[in-house]
Design a protein around this motif. Structure first.
Motif, PDB file in Angstrom:
ATOM      1  N   ALA A 269       0.879  -1.264  -0.023  1.00 46.98           N
ATOM      2  CA  ALA A 269       0.158  -0.093  -0.025  1.00 46.98           C
ATOM      3  C   ALA A 269       0.871   1.308   0.128  1.00 46.98           C
ATOM      4  CB  ALA A 269      -0.992  -0.031   1.238  1.00 46.98           C
ATOM      5  N   ALA A 270       2.136   1.255   0.525  1.00 44.08           N
ATOM      6  CA  ALA A 270       3.110   2.319   0.663  1.00 44.08           C
ATOM      7  C   ALA A 270       3.816   2.482  -0.414  1.00 44.08           C
ATOM      8  CB  ALA A 270       3.752   2.270   2.067  1.00 44.08           C
ATOM      9  N   ALA A 271       3.817   1.642  -1.586  1.00 45.38           N
ATOM     10  CA  ALA A 271       4.788   1.652  -2.618  1.00 45.38           C
ATOM     11  C   ALA A 271       4.300   3.013  -3.322  1.00 45.38           C
ATOM     12  CB  ALA A 271       4.495   0.602  -3.617  1.00 45.38           C
ATOM     13  N   PRO A 272       5.360   3.876  -3.683  1.00 50.40           N
ATOM     14  CA  PRO A 272       5.104   5.177  -4.136  1.00 50.40           C
ATOM     15  C   PRO A 272       4.527   4.811  -5.681  1.00 50.40           C
ATOM     16  CG  PRO A 272       7.548   4.702  -3.983  1.00 50.40           C
ATOM     17  CD  PRO A 272       6.788   3.874  -3.122  1.00 50.40           C
ATOM     18  N   GLY A 273       3.450   5.497  -5.889  1.00 50.22           N
ATOM     19  CA  GLY A 273       2.953   5.310  -7.350  1.00 50.22           C
ATOM     20  C   GLY A 273       2.355   4.018  -7.699  1.00 50.22           C
ATOM     21  N   GLY A 274       2.292   3.020  -6.650  1.00 49.99           N
ATOM     22  CA  GLY A 274       1.703   1.707  -6.803  1.00 49.99           C
ATOM     23  C   GLY A 274       2.898   0.878  -7.218  1.00 49.99           C
ATOM     24  N   MET A 275       2.719  -0.482  -7.570  1.00 46.32           N
ATOM     25  CA  MET A 275       3.546  -1.424  -8.132  1.00 46.32           C
ATOM     26  C   MET A 275       3.377  -1.490  -9.575  1.00 46.32           C
ATOM     27  SD  MET A 275       3.270  -4.531  -5.573  1.00 46.32           S
ATOM     28  CE  MET A 275       4.629  -5.604  -6.286  1.00 46.32           C
ATOM     29  N   THR A 276       4.483  -1.225 -10.666  1.00 43.17           N
ATOM     30  CA  THR A 276       4.348  -0.955 -11.927  1.00 43.17           C
ATOM     31  C   THR A 276       4.296  -2.651 -12.551  1.00 43.17           C
ATOM     32  OG1 THR A 276       6.966  -1.077 -11.962  1.00 43.17           O
ATOM     33  CG2 THR A 276       5.441   1.093 -11.767  1.00 43.17           C
ATOM     34  N   ASP A 277       4.880  -3.353 -11.625  1.00 45.42           N
ATOM     35  CA  ASP A 277       4.580  -5.001 -12.099  1.00 45.42           C
ATOM     36  C   ASP A 277       3.749  -5.547 -11.564  1.00 45.42           C
ATOM     37  OD1 ASP A 277       5.235  -7.539 -12.746  1.00 45.42           O
ATOM     38  OD2 ASP A 277       7.252  -7.686 -12.312  1.00 45.42           O
ATOM     39  N   ARG A 278       2.603  -5.743 -12.532  1.00 44.52           N
ATOM     40  CA  ARG A 278       1.252  -6.492 -12.245  1.00 44.52           C
ATOM     41  C   ARG A 278       1.569  -7.577 -11.927  1.00 44.52           C
ATOM     42  NH1 ARG A 278      -3.121  -3.282 -14.012  1.00 44.52           N
ATOM     43  NH2 ARG A 278      -2.367  -1.467 -15.293  1.00 44.52           N
ATOM     44  N   MET A 279       2.245  -8.615 -12.444  1.00 45.56           N
ATOM     45  CA  MET A 279       2.734  -9.808 -11.940  1.00 45.56           C
ATOM     46  C   MET A 279       3.139 -10.008 -10.566  1.00 45.56           C
ATOM     47  SD  MET A 279       1.930 -12.930 -13.176  1.00 45.56           S
ATOM     48  CE  MET A 279       2.011 -14.549 -12.378  1.00 45.56           C
ATOM     49  N   ALA A 281       2.391  -7.862  -8.102  1.00 45.17           N
ATOM     50  CA  ALA A 281       1.186  -7.558  -7.532  1.00 45.17           C
ATOM     51  C   ALA A 281       0.323  -8.905  -7.272  1.00 45.17           C
ATOM     52  CB  ALA A 281       0.473  -6.458  -8.214  1.00 45.17           C
ATOM     53  N   ALA A 282       0.286  -9.414  -8.550  1.00 46.67           N
ATOM     54  CA  ALA A 282      -0.723 -10.820  -8.283  1.00 46.67           C
ATOM     55  C   ALA A 282      -0.124 -11.792  -7.563  1.00 46.67           C
ATOM     56  CB  ALA A 282      -0.907 -11.337  -9.832  1.00 46.67           C
ATOM     57  N   ASP A 283       1.308 -11.994  -7.513  1.00 44.37           N
ATOM     58  CA  ASP A 283       2.078 -13.096  -6.907  1.00 44.37           C
ATOM     59  C   ASP A 283       1.666 -12.885  -5.480  1.00 44.37           C
ATOM     60  OD1 ASP A 283       3.055 -14.639  -8.870  1.00 44.37           O
ATOM     61  OD2 ASP A 283       4.937 -13.671  -9.210  1.00 44.37           O
ATOM     62  N   LEU A 284       2.142 -11.763  -4.832  1.00 42.01           N
ATOM     63  CA  LEU A 284       1.722 -11.154  -3.826  1.00 42.01           C
ATOM     64  C   LEU A 284       0.498 -11.425  -3.166  1.00 42.01           C
ATOM     65  CD1 LEU A 284       3.081 -10.076  -1.032  1.00 42.01           C
ATOM     66  CD2 LEU A 284       2.844  -7.805  -1.874  1.00 42.01           C
ATOM     67  N   ALA A 285      -0.477 -10.892  -4.060  1.00 40.44           N
ATOM     68  CA  ALA A 285      -1.775 -10.943  -3.611  1.00 40.44           C
ATOM     69  C   ALA A 285      -2.175 -12.478  -3.407  1.00 40.44           C
ATOM     70  CB  ALA A 285      -2.804 -10.578  -4.564  1.00 40.44           C
ATOM     71  N   VAL A 286      -1.819 -13.324  -4.160  1.00 45.98           N
ATOM     72  CA  VAL A 286      -2.267 -14.705  -3.799  1.00 45.98           C
ATOM     73  C   VAL A 286      -1.549 -15.202  -2.693  1.00 45.98           C
ATOM     74  CG1 VAL A 286      -1.928 -17.112  -4.893  1.00 45.98           C
ATOM     75  CG2 VAL A 286      -2.557 -15.126  -6.380  1.00 45.98           C
ATOM     76  N   ASP A 287      -0.443 -15.042  -2.518  1.00 47.53           N
ATOM     77  CA  ASP A 287       0.567 -15.298  -1.394  1.00 47.53           C
ATOM     78  C   ASP A 287      -0.120 -14.827   0.049  1.00 47.53           C
ATOM     79  OD1 ASP A 287       2.261 -16.614  -2.921  1.00 47.53           O
ATOM     80  OD2 ASP A 287       3.897 -15.206  -2.671  1.00 47.53           O
ATOM     81  N   THR A 350       8.103  -3.377 -23.380  1.00 50.17           N
ATOM     82  CA  THR A 350       6.779  -3.467 -23.610  1.00 50.17           C
ATOM     83  C   THR A 350       5.975  -4.576 -23.575  1.00 50.17           C
ATOM     84  OG1 THR A 350       7.014  -1.076 -24.778  1.00 50.17           O
ATOM     85  CG2 THR A 350       4.830  -2.370 -24.766  1.00 50.17           C
ATOM     86  N   MET A 351       6.476  -5.614 -24.365  1.00 52.86           N
ATOM     87  CA  MET A 351       5.906  -6.805 -24.582  1.00 52.86           C
ATOM     88  C   MET A 351       5.793  -7.575 -23.151  1.00 52.86           C
ATOM     89  SD  MET A 351       3.876  -8.260 -26.652  1.00 52.86           S
ATOM     90  CE  MET A 351       4.107  -7.117 -28.117  1.00 52.86           C
ATOM     91  N   VAL A 352       7.151  -7.561 -22.553  1.00 49.36           N
ATOM     92  CA  VAL A 352       6.977  -8.402 -21.463  1.00 49.36           C
ATOM     93  C   VAL A 352       6.106  -7.896 -20.431  1.00 49.36           C
ATOM     94  CG1 VAL A 352       8.749  -8.799 -19.398  1.00 49.36           C
ATOM     95  CG2 VAL A 352       9.662  -9.092 -21.794  1.00 49.36           C
ATOM     96  N   GLN A 353       6.027  -6.363 -20.180  1.00 46.32           N
ATOM     97  CA  GLN A 353       5.215  -6.157 -19.187  1.00 46.32           C
ATOM     98  C   GLN A 353       3.758  -6.433 -19.478  1.00 46.32           C
ATOM     99  OE1 GLN A 353       5.085  -1.723 -19.219  1.00 46.32           O
ATOM    100  NE2 GLN A 353       4.368  -1.627 -17.005  1.00 46.32           N
ATOM    101  N   ALA A 354       3.317  -6.365 -20.813  1.00 45.54           N
ATOM    102  CA  ALA A 354       1.881  -6.806 -21.174  1.00 45.54           C
ATOM    103  C   ALA A 354       1.712  -8.332 -21.047  1.00 45.54           C
ATOM    104  CB  ALA A 354       1.681  -6.367 -22.918  1.00 45.54           C
ATOM    105  N   GLU A 355       2.676  -8.973 -21.252  1.00 45.60           N
ATOM    106  CA  GLU A 355       2.360 -10.678 -20.923  1.00 45.60           C
ATOM    107  C   GLU A 355       2.237 -10.717 -19.400  1.00 45.60           C
ATOM    108  OE1 GLU A 355       5.707 -12.498 -22.707  1.00 45.60           O
ATOM    109  OE2 GLU A 355       4.753 -12.534 -24.752  1.00 45.60           O
ATOM    110  N   ASN A 356       3.054  -9.821 -18.717  1.00 44.35           N
ATOM    111  CA  ASN A 356       2.940 -10.140 -17.129  1.00 44.35           C
ATOM    112  C   ASN A 356       1.692  -9.693 -16.777  1.00 44.35           C
ATOM    113  OD1 ASN A 356       5.334 -11.180 -16.456  1.00 44.35           O
ATOM    114  ND2 ASN A 356       6.262  -9.179 -16.031  1.00 44.35           N
ATOM    115  N   GLN A 357       0.875  -8.771 -17.350  1.00 47.45           N
ATOM    116  CA  GLN A 357      -0.241  -8.138 -16.869  1.00 47.45           C
ATOM    117  C   GLN A 357      -1.307  -9.147 -17.454  1.00 47.45           C
ATOM    118  OE1 GLN A 357      -0.270  -4.238 -19.009  1.00 47.45           O
ATOM    119  NE2 GLN A 357       0.828  -3.290 -17.764  1.00 47.45           N
TER     120      GLN A 357
END
Length: 435
Positions: A269-279, A281-287, A350-357
């Motif tokens: 929650a405190a990460a400035p600007g939110g996490m840029t790596d959506r994957m 964020a997903a990994d952490l959420a599931v954990d 750009t493509m790696v980021q999109a695939e992670n999303q």
């Protein structure tokens, strides 16, 4: 490579191949215990925890062995120990312990650094010596000595760390047995032999040093991939305690587990600007949700309303993280990446980021119901998939676009919805193309 030149490599040591990394660690150890070497080791500690190269045994390293699992090594989303020990305290404490024990007595247990048959006995003798030294230092602290050397005025919590070290050293042989039972680290799931080992060794600890039992359990938890998985088993574990003592220990450890989950959710929650790596964020959420559910299940034994409220707050934090850092805007980012293929302006990043999303959307589908986000996730997924199907159909069936964009769209569909969905799209496009 010259050994001293390694000290200037900095963060590059985190990226070199594993074989060269092991060679670098060996060279660093040959240089000696210089401040520059220690700084470099601090920098590469996450990689050390991952690769675990065999390192030269020293008295300082042997001193740390019983409580080394309580050191916090920043490594992605891996949870920190429930009871962290500050390396800075240990570095300053070891100098005092080494002086207190003396070179002659250290020479008498030098066999503890080897691999011979007497190594275990010598190591136990070494831990008795150093444990007595730490206890003596604690006694001296009460008279005002060593306060400045250990920087206790700057950080009062350091005293708790030193007290914990003294307690762990008192049960060092038992901790060595525990580490053998819970190996290799991290243990992803507790089996019967793990639980039987923890219980048998724990009963010995409870009889001889009851004041150290909580630390013993925390050390066991620190060797697990998720400390919360120990909670449910702890309630049924017979450690030779009275019922009231067992309940108190359970609630105490539960507090540590809940506090850890809270800390991890606050970090996001405190990460400035939110996490840029959506994957990520997903990994952490599931954990976090796995830890939350394991803790909630175990906490049914205690019926503690305060813990219930804290767990509810954590769930709300994870809900917000998934909604804002995984779902929101994911469709636009994925579709824009596919469009760059058509425009010929795409790049690997750009493509790696999109695939992670795309992967993040699929991963969070496993927790969407629990978080009350099923509708939002489904809407984004359906909207994105529909646009990707349209792109793929135009490019591949109607041949009204770049084929690479079409195949990229199919790839995104596979990442979001799975290979079966992507396969159906390909079959439909092939049937259309043959008409």
């Amino acid at each position: 490579m010259d050994a001293h030149a390694i000290l200037g490599l900095g963060s590059k040591l985190l990226d070199i191949d594993e074989e060269r990394f092991r060679q670098v660690v060996g060279l660093l150890e040959q240089i000696g215990d210089l401040p520059e070497v220690q700084k470099t080791f601090s920098l590469i500690r996450p990689r050390l925890a991952e690769v675990r190269p065999k390192r030269r045994q020293t008295f300082k390293r042997l001193f740390c062995e019983p409580f080394e699992d309580l050191f916090h090594v920043p490594s992605g989303n891996q949870p920190a120990p429930l009871n962290k020990i500050d390396r800075g305290v240990v570095n300053k404490l070891w100098s005092l312990v080494e002086t207190q024990v003396g070179k002659d007595r250290l020479r008498a247990v030098v066999g503890a650094l080897g691999d011979g048959t007497s190594q275990v006995q010598q190591a136990n003798a070494f831990w008795r010596l150093t444990g007595s030294a730490v206890t003596h230092i604690l006694e001296q602290l009460e008279t005002g000595r060593y306060v400045d050397e250990l920087e206790l005025r700057l950080n009062p919590d350091r005293l708790r760390t030193i007290q914990d070290i003294a307690k762990v050293l008192a049960i060092a042989p038992a901790v060595a047995e525990l580490k053998a039972v819970l190996a290799p680290k991290p243990v992803p799931k507790l089996h019967k032999d793990h639980l039987d080992g923890i219980q048998a060794i724990g009963r010995t600890v409870a009889r001889a040093h009851p004041e150290t039992l909580k630390l013993f359990i925390l050390l066991a938890a620190a060797r697990l991939s998720d400390p919360s998985i120990l909670l449910g088993s702890l309630w049924d574990m017979d450690l030779g305690q009275k019922a009231s003592e067992r309940a108190a220990l359970f609630l105490d450890l539960s507090g540590n587990v809940v506090a850890q989950i809270e800390e991890r959710s606050r970090t996001v929650a405190a990460a400035p600007g939110g996490m840029t790596d959506r994957m990520a964020a997903a990994d952490l959420a599931v954990d976090l949700m796995a830890s939350l559910e394991a803790t909630r299940s175990a906490m049914e034994y205690s019926r503690n309303k305060d813990f219930d409220q804290r767990l509810k707050s954590i769930r709300e934090s994870v809900h917000d993280m998934v909604r804002t850092q995984v779902i929101a805007g994911a469709d636009g980012d994925i579709l824009n990446a596919v469009e760059t293929v058509t425009a010929g302006t795409t790049d690997t990043g750009t493509m790696v980021q999109a695939e992670n999303q795309a992967r993040a959307l699929r991963k969070c589908s496993t927790i969407a119901d629990t978080l009350g986000l099923r509708g939002e996730l489904k809407a984004v997924t359906q909207k994105t998939t529909a646009s990707l199907i349209d792109t793929a159909r135009q490019a591949l069936a109607e041949r009204n676009g770049d084929a690479r964009a079409g195949y990229t769209a199919i790839r995104m569909i596979e990442l979001i919805s799975g290979p079966a969905e992507a396969g159906q799209v390909i079959e439909e496009i092939m049937r259309t193309g043959r008409r």
